[in-house]
Design an enzyme around this catalytic site. Structure first.
Site, short mmCIF file in Angstrom:
data_model
loop_
_atom_site.label_atom_id
_atom_site.label_comp_id
_atom_site.label_asym_id
_atom_site.label_seq_id
_atom_site.Cartn_x
_atom_site.Cartn_y
_atom_site.Cartn_z
CD GLU A 1 2.24 -2.40 3.39
OE1 GLU A 1 1.68 -3.02 4.31
OE2 GLU A 1 2.05 -2.65 2.18
CG ASN B 1 -0.27 -0.04 2.53
OD1 ASN B 1 0.78 0.56 2.72
ND2 ASN B 1 -0.86 -0.74 3.50
CG ASP C 1 -5.61 -10.83 3.70
OD1 ASP C 1 -4.40 -10.55 3.64
OD2 ASP C 1 -6.27 -10.83 4.75
#
Length: 304
Positions: free
Chosen positions: A185, A182, A252
């Site tokens: 990050e 993301n 996920d």
């Protein structure tokens, strides 16, 4: 794109955890501290972290083998039972004595989350025996709890590796096929100030060269994605509008969808669009959820 993923064999390596939700109501404050007194009415448990990736893959039809660890506690037992019920291979999830299964507990009062309690032990781990390399795809679902580390895992042993990262450096993932960070990050790992798509592409291109990656798919939440690859390849993908989204576990779903679509098509843009669409379906649900094949609009997929 053909949505039949039934013959794809996935090796899923990562940090397996449980999500536990307590729902209640409150109409008074505690006399002991300035916090609401919540009357619990309902509780729900669901596989989280890498376990949620496994559920998403299985719901899309893939054959999944999991590698990781849980504790010898009630949460570890519950997690393995749920995965087994989804016909997921859990034989390589090791039950570790005196280790606590990672648990995220969320307490809701009057439909609003008021606190999250985490139980975790972050220690490096490695499997007790060698892991086969005979899989179509390897997914690293790294929540930085210690399963994915350089003491045993070699990216070069596998042909197609897709990573959902959490570490502060991508050197652990050197040589991977696709990484799906993301924006936070991406900022942390690249040390590049990100303000727009141009700076996202700059950061991704820097990391691709530094760590010999094929593609980075930068997740922008409700603003879509940016796909960046070698040889100056980039594409911006717009988000689907979702009212009141719940983003729990959305990453996920994204890594699961990208992995299966890319293996089938080798088309990175199509794979990202497919994942973007599935993410819009899952964030419209409450809590840690999955998307099944039956929910997918095949006409929309054909239009991608």
């Amino acid at each position: 794109m053909n949505l039949n993923f039934n013959n794809i064999n996935v090796l899923l390596i990562g940090d397996f955890m449980m999500d536990h939700y307590i729902f209640g109501s409150s109409n008074r404050m505690s006399p002991e501290a300035p916090v609401p007194v919540v009357l619990a009415k309902k509780s729900i448990s669901a596989p989280g972290g890498a376990a949620n990736v496994a559920i998403n893959l299985s719901s899309l039809g893939a054959k999944v083998t999991c590698v990781g660890r849980v504790g010898d506690d009630i949460w570890g037992s519950q997690l393995i039972n749920v995965l087994n019920n989804h016909k997921i291979n859990t034989k390589r999830i090791e039950i570790v004595k005196n280790y606590k299964t990672t648990l995220k507990e969320r307490i809701f009062s009057n439909s609003e989350q008021i606190i999250r309690l985490d139980t975790e032990e972050v220690t490096n781990w490695k499997p007790s025996s060698k892991i086969s390399t005979k899989y179509d795809i390897v997914i690293l679902s790294d929540y930085n709890k210690g399963v994915i580390n350089d003491s045993w895992l070699k990216i070069s042993d596998y042909s197609t590796v897709i990573v959902d990262p959490k570490k502060d450096s991508f050197h652990h993932y050197r040589g991977s096929t696709i990484i799906t960070p993301n924006i936070d990050e991406l900022k942390k790992v690249s040390s590049i100030k990100i303000t727009n798509n141009k700076s996202i592409i700059k950061a991704c291109s820097f990391l691709i060269k530094q760590f010999d990656l094929n593609y980075i798919i930068a997740k922008k939440g409700n603003q879509g994605m940016v796909v960046v690859g070698k040889n100056n390849y980039s594409q911006v993908i717009s988000a689907h509008k979702v009212d009141n989204p719940d983003v729990t576990g959305a990453g996920d779903t994204v890594v699961s969808a990208i992995s299966l679509a890319y293996f089938k098509t080798k088309d990175i843009a199509l794979s990202a669009k497919f994942a973007n669409y599935l993410a819009s379906l899952v964030v419209s649900k409450s809590g840690t959820e999955k998307v099944s094949i039956d929910e997918i609009d095949e006409k929309y997929i054909l239009s991608l």
